[in-house]
Structure formats: structure tokens, C-alpha cells
Design a protein around this motif. Sequence first.
Motif, PDB file in Angstrom:
ATOM      1  N   GLN A  94       0.818  -1.207   0.000  1.00 18.70           N
ATOM      2  CA  GLN A  94       0.000   0.000   0.000  1.00 18.70           C
ATOM      3  C   GLN A  94       0.859   1.268   0.000  1.00 18.70           C
ATOM      4  N   TRP A  98       0.285   3.864  -3.169  1.00 17.63           N
ATOM      5  CA  TRP A  98      -0.187   5.222  -2.974  1.00 17.63           C
ATOM      6  C   TRP A  98       0.911   6.254  -3.184  1.00 17.63           C
ATOM      7  N   GLY A 206     -13.479   6.651  -7.485  1.00 15.61           N
ATOM      8  CA  GLY A 206     -13.430   5.940  -6.210  1.00 15.61           C
ATOM      9  C   GLY A 206     -13.333   4.437  -6.398  1.00 15.61           C
ATOM     10  N   VAL A 207     -14.077   3.905  -7.370  1.00 11.58           N
ATOM     11  CA  VAL A 207     -14.008   2.469  -7.676  1.00 11.58           C
ATOM     12  C   VAL A 207     -12.612   2.093  -8.156  1.00 11.58           C
ATOM     13  N   LEU A 209      -9.776   3.606  -7.449  1.00  9.55           N
ATOM     14  CA  LEU A 209      -8.842   3.678  -6.324  1.00  9.55           C
ATOM     15  C   LEU A 209      -8.991   2.475  -5.394  1.00  9.55           C
ATOM     16  N   MET A 210     -10.239   2.089  -5.114  1.00  8.54           N
ATOM     17  CA  MET A 210     -10.474   0.927  -4.253  1.00  8.54           C
ATOM     18  C   MET A 210     -10.002  -0.350  -4.929  1.00  8.54           C
ATOM     19  N   SER A 213      -6.253  -0.553  -4.851  1.00  8.10           N
ATOM     20  CA  SER A 213      -5.764  -0.877  -3.508  1.00  8.10           C
ATOM     21  C   SER A 213      -5.909  -2.367  -3.203  1.00  8.10           C
ATOM     22  N   VAL A 214      -7.043  -2.951  -3.606  1.00  5.41           N
ATOM     23  CA  VAL A 214      -7.293  -4.374  -3.331  1.00  5.41           C
ATOM     24  C   VAL A 214      -6.415  -5.262  -4.207  1.00  5.41           C
TER      25      VAL A 214
END
Length: 223
Positions: A94, A98, A206-207, A209-210, A213-214
Motif C-alpha cells: 500500500q 499510494w 473511487g471504484v 482507487l479501491m 488498492s485491493v
Amino acid sequence: MKSSLWLGIKLVFVKEFTLGLRFKAAWWAMLMFALTTLACVSMALQGAPLEPNLAAALLWIILFFASMAGADRSFADEDMAGTLPTLKLYGAAQMVLWGKLLYTGFLLLCLTVFIAPLFLLLTGAEVVLGGIFLGTLLLGTLGISAAGTLIAALTCGAQVKSGLFSILMLPVILPVFLPAIFLTAGALGGGSAPVSYLIGMALYDGVLLMGASVLFDYLWYED
């Protein structure tokens, strides 16, 4: 834990920024593509104003393809230099994601801030809805940064990185790209610019970015 995460993100960002200042390959590639395209458009128009819908599409085509010259290098340079295993050893997933995403976003935002006013000046386009225009540029840049960082990680190690990156990038960014053109055209006086499109772009960002991250945890530790 949160403080260590933010410190790691900061360190990755500083590393990317320092390397960018030292080598500048991605910076110059993005800038020269955008400037060359703008110069060609300006000479073709010969002072004639550009219709808002066409101006909006052209602006996002320039921003999209200029960003392709830099976004795909998020992991490619380290892979070619052989330092990627070291980064995997010392950097948590992470933090790396980021940090690199923040640097890519910063790079694309600087490009957008430089290109957009110059584009408006050379094409004679006038911004009617300033808030919509700025919001669209910001959300579009964020979407390209998120998608570009994730796909750069996916294509890392591939023999034909640039071609594969382009093929994967376009369908992922299309839900941001199309409303961005529509909203920009409206902001330039070419029709309506519904706020719902702006909200849709924000949700899709947002989708992205999520999802990044996953998925990045699996990509980072797959070896």
C-alpha cells in the motif's frame, strides 16, 4: 500504523520525485507530445476558433495520450534497472501503490495545469462554466492516474509494455474519458453540463482507487 503508512507513502513519493528530477525522461516525453500536438492544432486552425465539442474532444485526447508517455513508467524503470525486488523487500504494497499513484497524479496535474490554459489560448475556446471545467479536469486526471498506476503494475515484466499498456488502459479509462469530453464541451459553451456526470466520474474514480488498492496486494506479493 497510520503514521508509518503515511511516512512510507511520503518516502516513495520523494523517491519518485527525486528520480524524476534526475532523469526527466517521463517529464519531457509528456511535455513534448503535448506541445507538438498543440503546435499542429494551432497551425491548422490559423487563428480560427474551434467548435466547443471538437475542442473538448481534442483537449482530452491530448491529455490522455500525453499522460500515456509518463504513466506507464511507474514500474517499468525499476523493472529494467533490476531494483524492483529490492523495493518489494523493503516497501509494503500500500505504501508503494499510494506513493507512486500520488506522484503520477502530481505529474499529470502539473501537465494539465500547463496544457489546459495554453490549449484555450491557441484554440480560442472560452470557458463558460469554470467550476465544471476545473472539476472535470481534476477528476479526469485522478482517474487517469489511478488506472495508469494499476495497469503499469499489471504490465510490469511484459515484453511489449507500451503496446499492452495502451490496450488495457483505454477500456478501463473510457467511463471517465467520455463524460469528461461531454462535460468539457458543456463548460466551453457546447451544450448542457449535468452535475450528475461529474458525480458519476467521482464515483468511478473511487471504484478505480479501491480496486487498485485491493488488487495491488495480490500483484505485489504474487512472487
